[in-house]
Design a protein around this motif. Structure first.
Motif, short mmCIF file in Angstrom:
data_model
loop_
_atom_site.label_atom_id
_atom_site.label_comp_id
_atom_site.label_asym_id
_atom_site.label_seq_id
_atom_site.Cartn_x
_atom_site.Cartn_y
_atom_site.Cartn_z
N HIS A 110 95.20 44.69 61.30
CA HIS A 110 93.89 44.06 61.21
C HIS A 110 92.77 44.99 61.66
O HIS A 110 91.69 45.01 61.08
CB HIS A 110 93.86 42.77 62.02
CG HIS A 110 94.62 41.65 61.40
ND1 HIS A 110 94.44 41.25 60.09
CD2 HIS A 110 95.58 40.84 61.89
CE1 HIS A 110 95.25 40.26 59.81
NE2 HIS A 110 95.98 39.99 60.88
N LYS A 111 93.06 45.78 62.70
CA LYS A 111 92.07 46.75 63.18
C LYS A 111 91.79 47.80 62.10
O LYS A 111 90.62 48.14 61.83
CB LYS A 111 92.57 47.41 64.46
CG LYS A 111 91.58 48.32 65.13
CD LYS A 111 92.16 48.83 66.44
CE LYS A 111 92.09 50.32 66.43
NZ LYS A 111 92.72 50.94 67.56
N ASN A 112 92.85 48.31 61.49
CA ASN A 112 92.67 49.29 60.41
C ASN A 112 91.92 48.70 59.23
O ASN A 112 91.10 49.37 58.60
CB ASN A 112 94.02 49.83 59.95
CG ASN A 112 94.64 50.75 60.96
OD1 ASN A 112 93.97 51.25 61.85
ND2 ASN A 112 95.94 50.98 60.84
N LYS A 113 92.19 47.43 58.94
CA LYS A 113 91.52 46.76 57.83
C LYS A 113 90.01 46.65 58.11
O LYS A 113 89.18 46.89 57.22
CB LYS A 113 92.13 45.37 57.65
CG LYS A 113 91.89 44.73 56.33
CD LYS A 113 92.69 43.43 56.28
CE LYS A 113 92.67 42.82 54.91
NZ LYS A 113 93.44 41.58 54.85
N ALA A 114 89.66 46.31 59.34
CA ALA A 114 88.25 46.20 59.70
C ALA A 114 87.56 47.55 59.61
O ALA A 114 86.44 47.67 59.10
CB ALA A 114 88.12 45.62 61.11
N GLU A 115 88.24 48.61 60.10
CA GLU A 115 87.67 49.95 60.02
C GLU A 115 87.48 50.39 58.57
O GLU A 115 86.47 51.01 58.22
CB GLU A 115 88.57 50.96 60.75
CG GLU A 115 88.54 50.82 62.25
CD GLU A 115 87.19 51.16 62.85
OE1 GLU A 115 86.54 52.12 62.39
OE2 GLU A 115 86.77 50.43 63.77
N THR A 116 88.44 50.07 57.73
CA THR A 116 88.34 50.42 56.31
C THR A 116 87.16 49.69 55.67
O THR A 116 86.42 50.28 54.88
CB THR A 116 89.64 50.05 55.57
OG1 THR A 116 90.72 50.70 56.21
CG2 THR A 116 89.58 50.44 54.12
N ARG A 117 86.99 48.42 56.02
CA ARG A 117 85.88 47.65 55.48
C ARG A 117 84.54 48.26 55.89
O ARG A 117 83.63 48.40 55.08
CB ARG A 117 85.99 46.20 55.96
CG ARG A 117 85.07 45.27 55.22
CD ARG A 117 85.20 43.82 55.66
NE ARG A 117 86.56 43.33 55.68
CZ ARG A 117 87.17 42.84 56.76
NH1 ARG A 117 86.54 42.79 57.92
NH2 ARG A 117 88.41 42.40 56.70
N LYS A 118 84.44 48.67 57.17
CA LYS A 118 83.20 49.29 57.65
C LYS A 118 82.93 50.60 56.93
O LYS A 118 81.79 50.91 56.56
CB LYS A 118 83.29 49.52 59.16
CG LYS A 118 83.24 48.24 59.96
CD LYS A 118 83.43 48.53 61.44
CE LYS A 118 83.56 47.25 62.23
NZ LYS A 118 83.82 47.52 63.64
N ARG A 119 83.99 51.40 56.74
CA ARG A 119 83.84 52.68 56.06
C ARG A 119 83.38 52.47 54.61
O ARG A 119 82.54 53.19 54.09
CB ARG A 119 85.18 53.43 56.09
CG ARG A 119 85.05 54.90 56.23
CD ARG A 119 86.36 55.64 56.36
NE ARG A 119 87.58 54.96 56.02
CZ ARG A 119 88.47 54.51 56.90
NH1 ARG A 119 88.27 54.65 58.19
NH2 ARG A 119 89.58 53.93 56.50
N LYS A 120 83.93 51.45 53.97
CA LYS A 120 83.58 51.15 52.59
C LYS A 120 82.11 50.72 52.49
O LYS A 120 81.38 51.16 51.59
CB LYS A 120 84.49 50.05 52.07
CG LYS A 120 84.50 49.87 50.59
CD LYS A 120 85.57 48.89 50.20
CE LYS A 120 85.73 48.78 48.72
NZ LYS A 120 86.78 47.81 48.36
N ARG A 125 76.46 51.65 51.13
CA ARG A 125 75.08 51.60 51.61
C ARG A 125 74.91 52.64 52.72
O ARG A 125 75.19 52.36 53.89
CB ARG A 125 74.76 50.22 52.16
CG ARG A 125 74.84 49.13 51.11
CD ARG A 125 74.31 47.83 51.62
NE ARG A 125 75.08 47.34 52.77
CZ ARG A 125 74.79 46.22 53.43
NH1 ARG A 125 73.77 45.49 53.07
NH2 ARG A 125 75.52 45.84 54.45
N PRO A 126 74.45 53.84 52.39
CA PRO A 126 74.38 54.92 53.38
C PRO A 126 73.45 54.63 54.57
O PRO A 126 73.65 55.17 55.64
CB PRO A 126 73.85 56.11 52.59
CG PRO A 126 74.05 55.76 51.16
CD PRO A 126 74.08 54.29 51.06
N MET A 127 72.46 53.78 54.38
CA MET A 127 71.52 53.50 55.47
C MET A 127 72.15 52.58 56.52
O MET A 127 71.71 52.55 57.67
CB MET A 127 70.24 52.84 54.93
CG MET A 127 69.49 53.71 53.93
SD MET A 127 68.96 55.27 54.63
CE MET A 127 67.71 54.72 55.75
#
Length: 145
Positions: A110-120, A125-127
């Motif tokens: 779940h932690k990795n999934k959240a990090e992946t979502r944030k990275r995506k 949206r670069p800003m």
């Protein structure tokens, strides 16, 4: 290694390659069926490996004949499916036998999934800057209660 397998196959010839056909087909089959490239986005490396494995499979088909190739390929396919089913069964049994390990694995996933979502989101949206989990080495090593 794939080029080496192709070269050895051609060098051995039709009659002497048949006993080794499942051994040669195993890594080729694994490469053809892997979806690791799509997950990690290796654009340069994997398509060439997939193309190369496909070429070597076509070469082997011509070399040994369709019937012998089909028998060997189906045995490799069956063996891979059995291994996959066995790993899935082991994972399910481990969840029941060791719930603490299963809980840790689930939290990590779940932690990795959240990090992946944030990275995506950041790539789209670069800003936007997502809040990142601050890694505390001692907290991460602690047992899950």
């Amino acid at each position: 290694i794939f080029k080496f397998l192709g070269a050895i196959s051609v060098d051995l010839g039709q009659d002497r390659i048949k006993p080794y056909l499942p051994t040669i087909l195993t890594p080729l089959y694994r490469e053809l069926n892997s979806n690791y490239a799509e997950q990690v986005n290796f654009v340069l490396i994997t398509p060439t490996l997939k193309n190369l494995s496909q070429e070597i499979i076509e070469l082997l088909k011509k070399l040994v004949g369709l019937e012998a190739f089909s028998l060997a390929f189906s045995s490799v396919q069956k063996q891979a499916n059995q291994k996959r089913a066995m790993r899935k069964k082991q994972r399910a049994l481990q969840t029941v036998a060791n719930p603490d390990i299963a809980a840790r694995r689930k939290l990590k996933r779940h932690k990795n999934k959240a990090e992946t979502r944030k990275r995506k989101i950041e790539s789209l949206r670069p800003m936007y800057k997502a809040k990142r989990h601050r890694s505390n080495a001692l907290k991460d090593l602690a047992m899950v209660e």
